[in-house]
Design a protein around this motif. Structure first.
Motif, PDB file in Angstrom:
ATOM      1  N   GLY A   1      -5.941 -25.877  13.609  1.00  0.00           N
ATOM      2  CA  GLY A   1      -5.134 -24.773  13.968  1.00  0.00           C
ATOM      3  C   GLY A   1      -4.413 -24.251  13.210  1.00  0.00           C
ATOM      4  O   GLY A   1      -4.149 -24.676  11.963  1.00  0.00           O
ATOM      5  N   ASP A   2      -3.869 -22.971  13.665  1.00  0.00           N
ATOM      6  CA  ASP A   2      -2.956 -22.056  12.688  1.00  0.00           C
ATOM      7  C   ASP A   2      -1.444 -22.597  12.961  1.00  0.00           C
ATOM      8  O   ASP A   2      -0.978 -22.569  14.084  1.00  0.00           O
ATOM      9  CB  ASP A   2      -3.125 -20.634  13.165  1.00  0.00           C
ATOM     10  N   ASP A   3      -0.749 -22.648  11.996  1.00  0.00           N
ATOM     11  CA  ASP A   3       0.728 -23.051  12.158  1.00  0.00           C
ATOM     12  C   ASP A   3       1.576 -21.817  12.276  1.00  0.00           C
ATOM     13  O   ASP A   3       2.805 -22.123  12.222  1.00  0.00           O
ATOM     14  CB  ASP A   3       1.146 -23.972  11.128  1.00  0.00           C
ATOM     15  N   SER A   4       1.161 -20.750  12.660  1.00  0.00           N
ATOM     16  CA  SER A   4       2.194 -19.454  12.683  1.00  0.00           C
ATOM     17  C   SER A   4       2.915 -19.612  13.830  1.00  0.00           C
ATOM     18  O   SER A   4       4.298 -19.256  13.692  1.00  0.00           O
ATOM     19  CB  SER A   4       1.188 -18.084  13.030  1.00  0.00           C
ATOM     20  N   GLU A   5       2.738 -20.229  15.001  1.00  0.00           N
ATOM     21  CA  GLU A   5       3.477 -20.449  16.211  1.00  0.00           C
ATOM     22  C   GLU A   5       4.695 -21.553  15.642  1.00  0.00           C
ATOM     23  O   GLU A   5       5.725 -21.279  16.098  1.00  0.00           O
ATOM     24  CB  GLU A   5       2.981 -21.070  17.531  1.00  0.00           C
ATOM     25  N   LEU A   6       4.227 -22.500  14.790  1.00  0.00           N
ATOM     26  CA  LEU A   6       5.209 -23.388  14.515  1.00  0.00           C
ATOM     27  C   LEU A   6       6.299 -22.756  13.547  1.00  0.00           C
ATOM     28  O   LEU A   6       7.472 -23.225  13.553  1.00  0.00           O
ATOM     29  CB  LEU A   6       4.551 -24.982  13.886  1.00  0.00           C
TER      30      LEU A   6
END
Length: 117
Positions: free
Chosen positions: A21-26
């Motif tokens: 997944g993409d870590d943008s939310e984290l």
């Protein structure tokens, strides 16, 4: 200052890496530098293979997790279940303890074993 390890972020990063997944939310939740710092300690611990870019201060500023290692998969298998994870975190918090990764892993294994009995 020195970054304090957040074991919940460690778990989140491992789950994210497994899902590719993409870590943008984290990064929005914790900040890019904190996420990069935690990715760096995951590499240091041998839980993932990845790349970490450091700024002029020597602190991690960006990261990419390439894959989970065997050890990363093993920990994640113990930490994946939300109910088991929350019980482990509640136990640690109730005792007002700061526990090592090895102790947390043992606690997770114990909770899993108890749930299988």
């Amino acid at each position: 200052g020195i970054m304090k390890r957040d074991i919940n972020l460690v778990r989140d990063l491992l789950l994210l890496a497994e899902a590719d997944g993409d870590d943008s939310e984290l990064c929005l939740k914790y900040g890019r530098e904190v996420v990069a710092g935690h990715a760096a300690i995951l590499v240091d611990a041998g839980l993932v293979e990845g790349a970490v870019a450091c700024g002029s201060s020597g602190k991690p500023i960006a990261s990419e997790i390439i894959r989970l290692t065997w050890a990363g998969h093993e920990f994640l298998d113990n930490a994946r279940n939300d109910t088991i994870w929350n019980k482990a975190m509640a136990t640690v918090k109730a005792k007002s303890l700061s526990v090592s990764f090895e102790i947390l892993t043992a606690l997770l294994k114990s909770l899993i074993s108890n749930s299988l009995s």
